[in-house]
Design a protein around this motif. Structure first.
Motif, PDB file in Angstrom:
ATOM      1  N   GLN A   8       0.830  -1.190   0.000  1.00  0.00           N
ATOM      2  CA  GLN A   8       0.000   0.000   0.000  1.00  0.00           C
ATOM      3  C   GLN A   8       0.870   1.248   0.000  1.00  0.00           C
ATOM      4  OE1 GLN A   8      -2.669  -0.239   3.322  1.00  0.00           O
ATOM      5  NE2 GLN A   8      -4.220  -1.204   2.074  1.00  0.00           N
ATOM      6  N   ALA A   9       0.392   2.251  -0.684  1.00  0.00           N
ATOM      7  CA  ALA A   9       1.112   3.523  -0.724  1.00  0.00           C
ATOM      8  C   ALA A   9       0.988   4.217   0.623  1.00  0.00           C
ATOM      9  CB  ALA A   9       0.537   4.405  -1.829  1.00  0.00           C
ATOM     10  N   ARG A  10       1.995   4.991   0.955  1.00  0.00           N
ATOM     11  CA  ARG A  10       1.971   5.796   2.178  1.00  0.00           C
ATOM     12  C   ARG A  10       0.944   6.913   1.990  1.00  0.00           C
ATOM     13  NH1 ARG A  10       4.722  10.492   3.536  1.00  0.00           N
ATOM     14  NH2 ARG A  10       5.828  10.461   1.562  1.00  0.00           N
ATOM     15  N   ALA A  11       0.207   7.221   3.041  1.00  0.00           N
ATOM     16  CA  ALA A  11      -0.800   8.276   2.969  1.00  0.00           C
ATOM     17  C   ALA A  11      -0.135   9.625   2.743  1.00  0.00           C
ATOM     18  CB  ALA A  11      -1.627   8.301   4.243  1.00  0.00           C
ATOM     19  N   VAL A  12      -0.587  10.328   1.717  1.00  0.00           N
ATOM     20  CA  VAL A  12      -0.110  11.673   1.382  1.00  0.00           C
ATOM     21  C   VAL A  12      -1.318  12.526   1.006  1.00  0.00           C
ATOM     22  CG1 VAL A  12       2.196  10.949   0.631  1.00  0.00           C
ATOM     23  CG2 VAL A  12       0.329  11.003  -1.022  1.00  0.00           C
ATOM     24  N   ASP A  81      -6.299   5.973  -4.935  1.00  0.00           N
ATOM     25  CA  ASP A  81      -5.142   5.564  -4.146  1.00  0.00           C
ATOM     26  C   ASP A  81      -4.273   6.787  -3.895  1.00  0.00           C
ATOM     27  OD1 ASP A  81      -3.432   3.923  -2.739  1.00  0.00           O
ATOM     28  OD2 ASP A  81      -2.629   2.906  -4.485  1.00  0.00           O
ATOM     29  N   ARG A  84       1.893   7.908  -5.632  1.00  0.00           N
ATOM     30  CA  ARG A  84       3.227   7.380  -5.331  1.00  0.00           C
ATOM     31  C   ARG A  84       4.258   8.237  -6.027  1.00  0.00           C
ATOM     32  NH1 ARG A  84       2.385   1.495  -4.185  1.00  0.00           N
ATOM     33  NH2 ARG A  84       0.143   1.276  -4.142  1.00  0.00           N
ATOM     34  N   SER A  85       5.453   8.236  -5.496  1.00  0.00           N
ATOM     35  CA  SER A  85       6.494   9.063  -6.095  1.00  0.00           C
ATOM     36  C   SER A  85       6.930   8.532  -7.458  1.00  0.00           C
ATOM     37  CB  SER A  85       7.700   9.165  -5.168  1.00  0.00           C
ATOM     38  OG  SER A  85       8.220   7.882  -4.898  1.00  0.00           O
TER      39      SER A  85
END
Length: 93
Positions: A8-12, A81, A84-85
């Motif tokens: 899972q992507a980090r929350a941003v 979602d 992501r970087s």
């Protein structure tokens, strides 16, 4: 070597939204996301089936992610979602 990209992507504060119906305008999409807080910006992809939503606050982005991922809008299921970087987001329902 095996690389697992299903994490899972980090929350941003920035969300990626896929599965956008061609019948949905930028204004309609913004109205849906503004229900969760101040939206700083929206940018559609060239094909108009995905967009990037930038929130002012992290908490608002988290709330929108929880509420709108998998929701049907304009006859199509949204995939929401955290941005992501690198690469694109991965939505698993």
């Amino acid at each position: 070597m095996f690389l697992d990209l299903s994490f899972q992507a980090r929350a941003v504060k920035n969300l990626w939204v896929g599965g956008i119906s061609s019948s949905i305008s930028k204004e309609e999409l913004e109205e849906e996301f503004k229900k969760f807080g101040k939206v700083d910006g929206i940018a559609f992809s060239r094909d108009q089936t995905s967009a990037y939503i930038d929130f002012d606050k992290l908490e608002d982005a988290i709330s929108a992610h929880r509420a709108l991922n998998g929701r049907v809008l304009g006859g199509q299921e949204l995939c929401v979602d955290f941005q992501r970087s690198r690469g694109r987001a991965v939505c698993i329902h």
